[in-house]
Design an enzyme around this catalytic site. Structure first.
Site, PDB file in Angstrom:
ATOM      1  N   MET A  85      10.815  24.763   2.355  1.00  0.00           N
ATOM      2  CA  MET A  85      10.116  23.928   1.377  1.00  0.00           C
ATOM      3  C   MET A  85      11.081  23.163   0.477  1.00  0.00           C
ATOM      4  SD  MET A  85       7.287  24.985  -1.500  1.00  0.00           S
ATOM      5  CE  MET A  85       6.199  25.752  -0.326  1.00  0.00           C
ATOM      6  N   TYR A 136      14.389  30.665   8.066  1.00  0.00           N
ATOM      7  CA  TYR A 136      13.148  31.358   8.441  1.00  0.00           C
ATOM      8  C   TYR A 136      13.053  31.525   9.956  1.00  0.00           C
ATOM      9  CZ  TYR A 136      11.148  30.984   3.752  1.00  0.00           C
ATOM     10  OH  TYR A 136      10.899  31.108   2.409  1.00  0.00           O
ATOM     11  N   LYS A 187       0.840  -1.207   0.000  1.00  0.00           N
ATOM     12  CA  LYS A 187       0.000   0.000   0.000  1.00  0.00           C
ATOM     13  C   LYS A 187       0.873   1.254   0.000  1.00  0.00           C
ATOM     14  CE  LYS A 187      -0.463  -0.339   5.028  1.00  0.00           C
ATOM     15  NZ  LYS A 187      -1.271  -0.920   6.115  1.00  0.00           N
ATOM     16  N   ARG A 218     -11.208  -0.040  13.961  1.00  0.00           N
ATOM     17  CA  ARG A 218     -11.260   0.820  12.775  1.00  0.00           C
ATOM     18  C   ARG A 218     -12.183   0.161  11.751  1.00  0.00           C
ATOM     19  NH1 ARG A 218      -4.986   1.672  11.194  1.00  0.00           N
ATOM     20  NH2 ARG A 218      -5.435  -0.445  10.504  1.00  0.00           N
TER      21      ARG A 218
HETATM   22  C1  LIG Z   1      -0.530  -1.834   6.838  1.00  0.00           C
HETATM   23  C2  LIG Z   1      -1.067  -3.150   7.252  1.00  0.00           C
HETATM   24  C3  LIG Z   1      -0.210  -4.247   7.393  1.00  0.00           C
HETATM   25  C4  LIG Z   1       1.293  -4.117   7.330  1.00  0.00           C
HETATM   26  O1  LIG Z   1       1.736  -3.600   8.561  1.00  0.00           O
HETATM   27  P1  LIG Z   1       3.289  -3.362   8.875  1.00  0.00           P
HETATM   28  O2  LIG Z   1       3.290  -2.909  10.290  1.00  0.00           O
HETATM   29  O3  LIG Z   1       3.752  -2.305   7.945  1.00  0.00           O
HETATM   30  O4  LIG Z   1       3.980  -4.649   8.660  1.00  0.00           O
HETATM   31  C5  LIG Z   1      -0.781  -5.479   7.647  1.00  0.00           C
HETATM   32  N1  LIG Z   1      -2.118  -5.628   7.785  1.00  0.00           N
HETATM   33  C6  LIG Z   1      -2.965  -4.578   7.688  1.00  0.00           C
HETATM   34  C7  LIG Z   1      -4.425  -4.806   7.866  1.00  0.00           C
HETATM   35  C8  LIG Z   1      -2.477  -3.312   7.428  1.00  0.00           C
HETATM   36  O5  LIG Z   1      -3.301  -2.271   7.349  1.00  0.00           O
END
Ligand SMILES: *Cc1c(COP(=O)(O)O)cnc(C)c1O
Length: 368
Positions: A313, A265, A45, A143
């Protein structure tokens, strides 16, 4: 090989990002050895945590990885052609109206509510065949995922799963990097109890840190992300993962300033002595977080160079007084040997995940 996303080339870029695909593959193999009870997936992701899913996915696929996770449907569609034959699952759940995209691209939704299950069952009925899914069970994160009441509702009406082929029952750990947190054991217990009410299916529990928690967290499929990319899954202990990223920025200018002069800055850093200030071509627009102002550092010739003043920036200033080798055109390492993403995170007041996923689009990128 230099891949060029931003018009940047090695000759004109302000900063270079080198990504070691061999190290990512080696990390995946290491995690696989540590998770002998089942397969080990790769979480891709957020563009493979900022490192480039279009390069990371084929490298892991070539190494034998056959289970991939992303968060969004768009991410899944982009990498589907790169991982032929592999399971490609999408963690954020099924949005109404997108069922056809999943079916067409052979994607596996992670279903986290009865409403999503109903959508997918209906899609299977319309398609006239069984469709794969992962069922997400909430054991404490609160969640996404079916809660105990949702699982009970399914157990009471198993026909709601008609036409759905459950590839995995999945849960996600709240605090796996903190092995002493009692929530870990509680989640394992709750998960076993809830799974027992559902049709038997393989299970998926551990993220990166979960792989290091021991047998109760081993399952049929581990889902590491961060550790693949070199983030330490066991904070406070030596990092078993290889570093995968090197980020270096070009020094554009060096100047001498008098004691009492202030830098950047709002002048939040004041020279206590006659000082040499080196200005490097990287800033918060590159994901070099502004919270490192007056706190971070770079590495030059194996030694730390303090970051002074505000990160702006496009530019960041360093105190090069004790580093005569730093001249215009020199390169400072911001992540690399001697400075891990976790080190940068500490200076920035965040975690290594945010450091990597923030990495910007203006770098010249090189994949090894
Ligand atoms: C992001 C995520 C992972 C991976 O987690 P890491 O801590 O980066 O290994 C695994 N399962 C779910 C549901 C996630 O959202």
């Amino acid at each position: 090989m230099l891949i060029n996303y931003s018009g940047a080339t090695q000759a004109n870029a302000g900063a270079l990002l080198e990504i070691d695909l061999g190290a990512i593959v080696a990390n995946w193999q290491t995690l696989g050895r540590l998770h002998p009870t089942g397969a080990t997936a790769a979480v891709l992701k957020a563009d493979a945590y900022g490192l480039g899913a279009s390069a990371v996915a084929p490298a892991l696929h070539a190494a034998g990885c056959r289970h991939f996770f992303v968060a969004h449907l768009g991410e899944a569609l982009a990498i589907r052609p790169l991982v032929p034959g592999a399971m490609l699952a999408e963690l954020n759940g099924l949005l109404a109206g997108t069922e056809g995209d999943y079916i067409e691209a052979d994607l596996t939704p992670v279903l986290g509510s009865l409403a999503e299950i109903d959508l997918w069952r209906e899609a299977a009925r319309m398609a006239g065949r069984r469709l794969p899914a992962i069922l997400h069970i909430d054991t404490g994160m609160h969640r996404l995922g079916l809660d105990a009441a949702g699982v009970a509702a399914l157990a009471a009406a198993p026909e709601r799963l008609d036409g759905i082929y459950i590839r995995y029952l999945m849960t996600h750990l709240v605090a796996s990097e903190a092995p002493d947190d009692p929530i870990n054991a509680l989640q394992a217990t709750r998960f076993s109890a809830l799974c027992a009410k559902l049709p038997p299916a393989p299970r998926s529990i551990a993220n990166s840190s979960g792989i290091f928690l021991g047998e109760a967290f081993s399952s049929d499929l581990a889902r590491p992300g961060a550790a693949l990319y070199g983030i330490n899954p066991i904070p406070g202990r030596p990092n078993p993962m290889r570093q995968t990223v090197r980020l270096c920025a070009r020094v554009l200018a060096v100047r001498d300033i008098e004691p009492g002069e202030r830098v950047g800055y709002n002048g939040i850093w004041t020279a206590q002595r006659r000082s040499r200030i080196a200005t490097a071509s990287i800033g918060y627009a590159d994901g070099f977080l502004r919270s490192q102002s007056n706190r971070g550092s770079a590495i030059f010739d194996g030694r730390a160079v303090p970051l002074v003043g505000r990160v702006s920036m496009d530019l960041t200033t360093f105190d090069a007084t004790d580093h005569p080798g730093i001249i215009p055109g020199a390169w400072l390492d911001l992540i690399g040997p001697g400075r891990t993403p976790d080190d940068v995170a500490e200076a920035a007041g965040t975690n290594g995940y945010e450091i990597l996923t923030s990495l910007g689009a203006r770098f010249a990128r090189a994949y090894r």
